[in-house]
Write a protein that holds these residues in place. Sequence first.
Motif, PDB file in Angstrom:
ATOM      1  N   ARG A 109       0.808  -1.224   0.000  1.00  0.00           N
ATOM      2  CA  ARG A 109       0.000   0.000   0.000  1.00  0.00           C
ATOM      3  C   ARG A 109       0.841   1.275   0.000  1.00  0.00           C
ATOM      4  N   ASP A 193      -1.397   1.339   6.028  1.00  0.00           N
ATOM      5  CA  ASP A 193      -1.145   0.174   6.881  1.00  0.00           C
ATOM      6  C   ASP A 193      -0.638  -1.024   6.062  1.00  0.00           C
ATOM      7  N   SER A 195      -0.676  -4.726   4.342  1.00  0.00           N
ATOM      8  CA  SER A 195      -1.700  -5.593   3.755  1.00  0.00           C
ATOM      9  C   SER A 195      -1.792  -6.849   4.623  1.00  0.00           C
ATOM     10  N   ASP A 196      -2.871  -7.600   4.466  1.00  0.00           N
ATOM     11  CA  ASP A 196      -3.019  -8.855   5.231  1.00  0.00           C
ATOM     12  C   ASP A 196      -1.840  -9.787   4.985  1.00  0.00           C
TER      13      ASP A 196
END
Lengths: 237, 237
Positions: A109, A193, A195-196
Amino acid sequence: MPRIRLEDSSKIDNNVWLIEPSEAHHLLHVRRCKEGQKVEGLLGDRLVVLRLEVRDDKLLGHVEWEEECPPERSLWVLLGLTKAEAFELALRQVTECGATVIVPLRCERSVVRIDEKKEAAKMARWNSILKEATKQARAFRVPKLFPLVQVKDITTLALPAFKYGAFLDEGSVELLSCRPKDEAAIAIGPEGDWSDEEKKMLVEFDFKPVSLGARIMRAPTAAAVGTAVLSMLLEKG
Amino acid sequence: MPRIRLEDSSKIDNNVWLIEPSEAHHLLHVRRCKEGQKVEGLLGDRLVVLRLEVRDDKLLGHVEWEEECPPERSLWVLLGLTKAEAFELALRQVTECGATVIVPLRCERSVVRIDEKKEAAKMARWNSILKEATKQARAFRVPKLFPLVQVKDITTLALPAFKYGAFLDEGSVELLSCRPKDEAAIAIGPEGDWSDEEKKMLVEFDFKPVSLGARIMRAPTAAAVGTAVLSMLLEKG
């Protein structure tokens, strides 16, 4: 012992330094040093102990002895790449807060993309920011800056044993309650933030999910706070 | 529960909010919320609990209930006045880190002088910065900003019982080892640090001299770190 940097001061004799005005101001008016007092001067990797003398409104430092700067506890800061202004603020602030190694991370991101052609110029600019911040913080050494890496590749680095990842998720432990020893690393995500996938990798790489409190901080603020707290925890030992 | 601010969202029905794109992005892509999940919406002094629904690529929030925001622990930050850019950064960062009351201090070594004529304009600008930072941090309330005071006059304020002053002096205790309860205050000096007179007054006014670690931080960094650590210590209770 109060500490100054000697890069902008000059040697007027074999064993005498003429301390430049802003460092002299810091010693006399901020740290309230008196004549005869000893202070530490930092120059590259050398630590010079100086005895102060005021002569004709100038501040001199007589060399008492010098040695190599003592080794420091490693404090690695892995910083998700953000927009230039925020990233440069983060670099400055983590240096003030005690980072010794900085690893810029290309994150999923990260809005900013730095291609290979631009990377050398960016690295030069970032290194000059680190140098300036080191001077201001009167720190021993300029933090070592690594080239940009992706989260999946950070295992290629010789990371410390104690590793923390600042996560917004509930269930993270408070960084304040962690007890790192000797050296540590903290990873701070980009503005959007982690990413998963990145969070999964960090946990897999043994980064412990930690919280910096209930508030949502911007990336540079989180980086400064995380680094400073880790630095204080390492000092406590 | 994930939290958003509702100032820029709109009510499309008595009990339905259309969540504006950047807060929707935060919920869906940063906090990874799913349809049906409950989130907290903040609007002025109200807390609205919303159940999420995705409809035609838009994110809606159905009001489940609303109430007044819960009372917060007071965290006072007394900030020595510095140059505009550094002071505004400090205001933003202490808001992100949990300040609820901010008192700008006219210090002996504050380089900037703000006369009475300019004070109203400055206060308006500072308040708009606090509002923006509150939004970004998705905090309950905009910190209360006091007018400029001198250190000698801070006893006229109803300060919390636990009071700390960030001092560079040796012999200060580590902030990390302090145990404030319920509410606290921290005072951060200007770039040239406190004068001796100001330090004497702060100690007299029951501010405990504390250290934020071995490094010398710029004023905004010290303010952010001091506020965040105090905020975490108060959360621990």
